[in-house]
Write a protein that holds these residues in place. Structure first.
Motif, mmCIF file in Angstrom:
data_model
loop_
_atom_site.group_PDB
_atom_site.id
_atom_site.type_symbol
_atom_site.label_atom_id
_atom_site.label_comp_id
_atom_site.label_asym_id
_atom_site.label_seq_id
_atom_site.Cartn_x
_atom_site.Cartn_y
_atom_site.Cartn_z
ATOM 1 N N PHE A 5 0.850 -1.186 0.000
ATOM 2 C CA PHE A 5 0.000 0.000 0.000
ATOM 3 C C PHE A 5 0.888 1.240 0.000
ATOM 4 N N LEU A 194 -4.974 2.875 7.330
ATOM 5 C CA LEU A 194 -4.259 2.460 6.118
ATOM 6 C C LEU A 194 -4.255 0.950 5.971
ATOM 7 N N ALA A 198 -5.735 -1.272 2.872
ATOM 8 C CA ALA A 198 -4.666 -1.966 2.140
ATOM 9 C C ALA A 198 -5.060 -3.379 1.762
ATOM 10 N N CYS A 204 -3.908 2.797 -2.880
ATOM 11 C CA CYS A 204 -3.051 3.939 -2.588
ATOM 12 C C CYS A 204 -3.937 5.096 -2.155
ATOM 13 N N CYS A 239 3.221 -0.959 4.046
ATOM 14 C CA CYS A 239 2.835 0.407 3.690
ATOM 15 C C CYS A 239 4.079 1.251 3.450
#
Length: 305
Positions: A5, A194, A198, A204, A239
């Motif tokens: 991600f 996030l 993800a 994104c 990430c």
């Protein structure tokens, strides 16, 4: 295997007419922010969207922040993106004027920072499908649009989209304006958000930053700063923080679609072309007519010459 991600931090800066009239000096704020980024966070990638007015003001100022900014650009910590020089609402000005303003800002950035920009900041996500053509004519490869516009177009809101008009295509990068003040969240809560999104392939997100938010997140109080703690959380995760241009390059495939006319004002989507909204209001309609009247006079002056 976990999906990777990417998150991009978009720092938009402007020095507008109101700041000029009020003789507002914000150089000390930018000095603090760029000094901290330069010295304490060389590993933190930032995508910077400056207006033409800001570049003019910054170049004329005696503040050292412009030198730190140039240094971070030269070492590829900061990525520059363009836009229209005076940041108009794109759908409301003639196409020729829009092209001229985009080319003026592109040339200004090239002269000041020796960089050629490929991305375009769209104020208020004021979008119409026909904008693809003038943007591509100016060499733009991608634009930043509110993620809600992608969702309304039945596109995944946290993936890059390839949008089309009359055979011309441009990439749309999703900006999540609900996180416009990330300092209101703990780094852990933001990191968990996030991780949740993800789970989708090719995910994104672009997070917008103001100078006030960035200054708060870089400040160190009794330990790590907000960004220091967030970067620590990213270790051993899938990430990554990256630049906007790399969001396109790192993905092998992109969703495709068409984004209809829309804009986001005061945090709310209009759900209609911006011009339609203007013509509902008599004052705005008269102002819009006046703009084009002045535009026609300017064209006559050019013709007389």
């Amino acid at each position: 295997m976990e999906n990777s991600f990417e998150v991009c931090f978009l720092f938009h800066i402007d020095y507008n007419y109101i700041d000029y009239i009020n003789k507002k000096d914000v150089s000390h704020i930018y000095s603090g922010v760029f000094c901290k980024l330069h010295d304490a966070f060389p590993e933190l990638p930032i995508t910077l969207a400056p207006s033409g007015s800001f570049i003019e003001w910054a170049s004329a100022s005696d503040s050292p922040f412009i030198y730190w900014l140039r240094e971070m650009i030269s070492r590829s910590q900061i990525e520059l993106v363009g836009g229209a020089f005076y940041e108009p609402l794109f759908p409301l000005i003639p196409q020729g004027d829009l092209i001229s303003q985009i080319e003026l800002l592109t040339e200004t950035i090239r002269k000041e920072f020796a960089k050629k920009v490929r991305g375009c900041f769209v104020p208020f996500s004021a979008w119409e499908p026909h904008l693809v053509e003038p943007l591509k004519k100016c060499g733009m490869n991608y634009v930043f649009l509110d993620s809600r516009l992608l969702k309304q177009a039945s596109l995944a809101p946290y993936q890059v989209a390839l949008i089309e008009h009359n055979g011309k295509t441009i990439f749309a990068l999703p900006v999540e304006y609900s996180f416009s003040d990330i300092s209101a969240f703990t780094p852990k809560d933001f990191f968990n958000f996030l991780l949740n999104i993800a789970s989708c392939n090719n995910s994104c997100i672009v997070i917008p930053l103001t100078v006030e938010t960035l200054a708060t997140c870089l400040k160190e109080e009794s330990g790590l700063s907000w960004f220091g703690e967030f970067i620590h959380l990213l270790q051993d995760s899938h990430c990554n923080i990256t630049h906007a241009g790399k969001l396109i390059k790192t993905k092998k495939s992109h969703q495709k679609g068409i984004i209809s006319s829309n804009a986001v004002l005061n945090g709310k989507m209009l759900g209609a072309p911006l011009k339609k909204t203007i013509f509902i209001d008599e004052t705005l309609s008269a102002l819009y007519a006046k703009i084009f009247y002045v535009h026609s006079l300017c064209n006559q002056v050019r013709g007389d010459k």
